[in-house]
Design an enzyme around this catalytic site. Structure first.
Site, PDB file in Angstrom:
ATOM      1  N   GLY A 162       0.821  -1.202   0.000  1.00  0.00           N
ATOM      2  CA  GLY A 162       0.000   0.000   0.000  1.00  0.00           C
ATOM      3  C   GLY A 162       0.850   1.245   0.000  1.00  0.00           C
ATOM      4  N   VAL A 214       2.614  -5.518   3.449  1.00  0.00           N
ATOM      5  CA  VAL A 214       2.201  -6.580   4.369  1.00  0.00           C
ATOM      6  C   VAL A 214       2.793  -7.904   3.890  1.00  0.00           C
ATOM      7  CG1 VAL A 214       0.263  -7.751   5.461  1.00  0.00           C
ATOM      8  CG2 VAL A 214       0.073  -5.331   4.853  1.00  0.00           C
ATOM      9  N   LYS A 262       3.281  -6.012   9.066  1.00  0.00           N
ATOM     10  CA  LYS A 262       3.117  -4.766   8.326  1.00  0.00           C
ATOM     11  C   LYS A 262       4.420  -3.989   8.475  1.00  0.00           C
ATOM     12  CE  LYS A 262      -0.832  -2.560   8.288  1.00  0.00           C
ATOM     13  NZ  LYS A 262      -1.223  -2.387   6.879  1.00  0.00           N
ATOM     14  N   ASP A 300      -9.122   6.598   9.511  1.00  0.00           N
ATOM     15  CA  ASP A 300      -9.018   6.203   8.105  1.00  0.00           C
ATOM     16  C   ASP A 300      -9.947   5.025   7.816  1.00  0.00           C
ATOM     17  OD1 ASP A 300      -8.149   6.393   5.498  1.00  0.00           O
ATOM     18  OD2 ASP A 300      -6.298   5.289   5.820  1.00  0.00           O
ATOM     19  N   MET A 331       1.559   3.237   2.460  1.00  0.00           N
ATOM     20  CA  MET A 331       2.335   3.498   3.675  1.00  0.00           C
ATOM     21  C   MET A 331       3.153   2.290   4.125  1.00  0.00           C
ATOM     22  SD  MET A 331      -0.637   5.431   5.825  1.00  0.00           S
ATOM     23  CE  MET A 331      -1.554   6.806   5.113  1.00  0.00           C
TER      24      MET A 331
END
Length: 632
Positions: free
Chosen positions: A27, A32, A47, A141, A29
């Site tokens: 993703g 995973v 993560k 979020d 940020m």
């Protein structure tokens, strides 16, 4: 192509404990990974934060604190956090591994969901958010990407606290809003602040998307979507999909109220409302299936039966007419006779009525002057109604843009025609954003329906650093809606390039610009008393009053000894006098010097176009071909 084979972390043992097996997802940020905790012999999800975040000390400190808070949050609908750690350049989070798909994957596959099913997903999501809100945490979020659907039908919410940790990074200090713009509450857009009611707003947007298959707002830029969150009321889902029940409309409208005070107090309050709505919705059953039959995931016997089997035609012998009925005479049904007579008369009257109605085609009025079009239509027997005008890039102001009914439609004579006049091309006035910060100017320009183009910085002593000097097109100009507006931002004072300038001139110029000047002399092969280095570096942005240091070649060296040694003058070498060109136009000065056989190098101090300093000094004797430096 297997992307995991090129990933340097796959196969690595992190912190002496987690062996990374494969990459699951990547993703904006973090990435995973599927990993094995060799200490506890269990599969986990790791993560791993991207390097730009891991290198930010503020993020790492906040990340560790948030991880501890989330680890204490125990709820069946929250992905459990086991551990947090760092291994050299890697910052990671060890979490419960949840095999399955994200809610975003399901939406992509199925589109919108039935209202009842959507609520059955939202209820556990709200339960997870409610537990976090009770513990004093805000997700920040909430979106389908952060909702996991397990293979056995459970719902899990992930990434609590990550957005809050990112708020500590340098990204937010440069004006980046944290969150996903499609789900961001008005207060997050305007102030950057978020509380539990911001999560409620995002949950309302997510419910809207579940039952309609789309988000309420779209736009060419994220800023235009953010503007609509702030200034528009979220439409009812049923305005997109008519079969959405009013109960869901009410739930979405309450959760997405623009004023946080008008929303449910927290996710638990919204959960209560969602459970009530789910209870009152009618149960949808499939008549083709027996309700008592459990869903096994395999085809049932009925489903696997050939379709032709129950479709056989049943043929029976025609029944004989009873003898007693054959002997009776015909008796008419007088009710049916009377009904038939009425229908014949009605049909006749209807035909007569339509034969008396005169029909006429609507004339072509689009593009005509409104007054002329109204006169023409009235002359043909129509009644004319004028609607509100609409903007058009193709039809000029005052002309007919559209008629309802459209041209050539057959209507009764005397019918009403609605004419929509054109307001001409829509033009927007460029707002005056001078003196605003760059981010504030972006918002103001986008709010007026315009698009932000390039943003450039320019040295300017009159306008405060980081504030807008002007725009292009300039404020007050009328431009097409959506047009690009470029922004010019003040860089404040920019360190001038004085390298090579004589010491006294360089020190005098910098002092006149507001610098505190310190001069250091060193032994060097350069021309005596000329600047060979400076700090801060040339063209760097600085504040007024900044200390400036210049380093010059030592002045005590006998100039002519240096000159003779440097130029290795020969007896037959041609010399000439360097003329005085200070105050002359740079182009004229350059042409004059080159005509005398000198090489010219121009250095910029400002934008005046006039020679301010020169080296060698006026009337100095130099060999032809020597370089003369000019500063403008």
């Amino acid at each position: 192509m297997d992307t995991t084979t090129a990933d340097p972390l796959v196969g690595r043992l992190l912190d002496g404990r987690y062996r990374i097996e494969s990459r699951i997802a990547r993703g904006g940020m973090a990435t995973v990974y599927l990993a094995l905790d060799i200490r506890l012999d269990r599969t986990v999800a790791l993560k791993v934060m991207h390097r730009s975040l891991a290198e930010d000390p503020a993020f790492v400190r906040r990340f560790i604190g948030e991880a501890k808070s989330v680890a204490s949050l125990s709820h069946p609908n929250v992905v459990h956090v086991f551990d947090q750690g760092t291994d050299n350049d890697v910052v990671y989070l060890s979490m419960e591994y949840v095999p399955g798909r994200t809610l975003r994957d399901i939406l992509r596959e199925r589109g919108r969901l039935p209202a009842r099913e959507a609520l059955e997903i939202m209820i556990p999501v709200l339960a997870a958010l409610g537990a976090a809100h009770q513990a004093g945490m805000v997700h920040r979020d909430v979106k389908p990407e952060n909702v996991l659907m397990t293979d056995d039908g459970r719902v899990k919410v992930v990434d609590f606290g990550l957005a809050r940790a990112i708020e500590a990074t340098n990204q937010t200090r440069t004006g980046v809003m944290i969150g996903t713009i499609g789900y961001m509450s008005p207060e997050q857009v305007t102030t950057g602040g978020a509380d539990v009611r911001s999560d409620v707003y995002a949950a309302g947007i997510m419910l809207f998307e579940l039952v309609t298959g789309q988000q309420p707002y779209d736009g060419e830029t994220p800023m235009s979507v953010a503007y609509r969150h702030v200034h528009d009321t979220v439409p009812l889902p049923s305005s997109f999909v008519p079969e959405v029940p009013p109960l869901v409309d009410t739930l979405v409208a309450h959760a997405t109220a623009r004023d946080p005070q008008d929303r449910p107090a927290d996710a638990t309050a919204m959960l209560v409302a969602a459970v009530d709505a789910h209870r009152m919705l009618p149960r949808m059953t499939n008549p083709a299936m027996t309700q008592s039959q459990p869903h096994t995931g395999t085809p049932s016997a009925a489903a696997s039966m050939p379709q032709a089997a129950p479709m056989h035609t049943l043929i029976q012998p025609r029944a004989e007419t009873p003898p007693q009925q054959q002997k009776r005479g015909f008796r008419p049904n007088w009710f049916l006779v009377a009904l038939a007579a009425v229908m014949v008369v009605a049909i006749g009257l209807t035909g007569w009525f339509f034969s008396q109605t005169e029909y006429i085609a609507v004339p072509s009025l689009v593009g005509k002057n409104l007054a002329v079009a109204e006169k023409n239509a009235t002359a043909l027997g129509f009644t004319v109604k004028k609607a509100d005008g609409q903007y058009s890039e193709k039809v000029g102001e005052g002309l007919v843009l559209r008629s309802d009914p459209a041209a050539q439609t057959e209507v009764e004579k005397g019918s009403t025609i609605t004419l929509v006049p054109s307001l001409g091309p829509k033009r927007v006035i460029v707002p005056d954003v001078a003196g605003m910060t760059g981010n504030a100017a972006r918002v103001a320009i986008s709010a007026d329906g315009l698009t932000v183009g390039s943003v450039k910085r320019l040295a300017n002593l009159e306008v405060e650093r980081d504030k807008v000097i002007r725009t292009s097109p300039q404020a007050g100009e009328k431009v097409k809606e959506g047009a690009k507006v470029d922004i010019l931002v003040s860089a404040g004072m920019v360190m001038p390039d004085v390298t090579g300038m004589p010491k006294d001139e360089a020190a005098g110029y910098l002092g006149g610009q507001g610098f505190q000047v310190q001069v250091n002399e060193v032994d060097d092969d350069a021309e005596p008393c000329t600047v060979i280095a400076q700090a801060p570096k040339a063209k760097s942005e600085v504040d007024k009053g900044t200390p400036a240091q210049i380093t010059v070649a030592r002045c005590q060296t006998d100039f002519w000894d240096w000159f003779r040694g440097d130029n290795q003058a020969r007896d037959d070498q041609q010399f000439g006098l360097v003329p005085a060109v200070i105050g002359k136009d740079v182009k004229d000065a350059k042409a004059e010097l080159e005509a005398l056989g000198f090489t010219v190098r121009v250095q910029r101090l400002g934008n005046r176009g006039v020679v301010q300093y020169q080296r060698p000094l006026p009337n100095s004797e130099r060999p032809q071909g020597s370089t003369v430096y000019l500063w403008q």
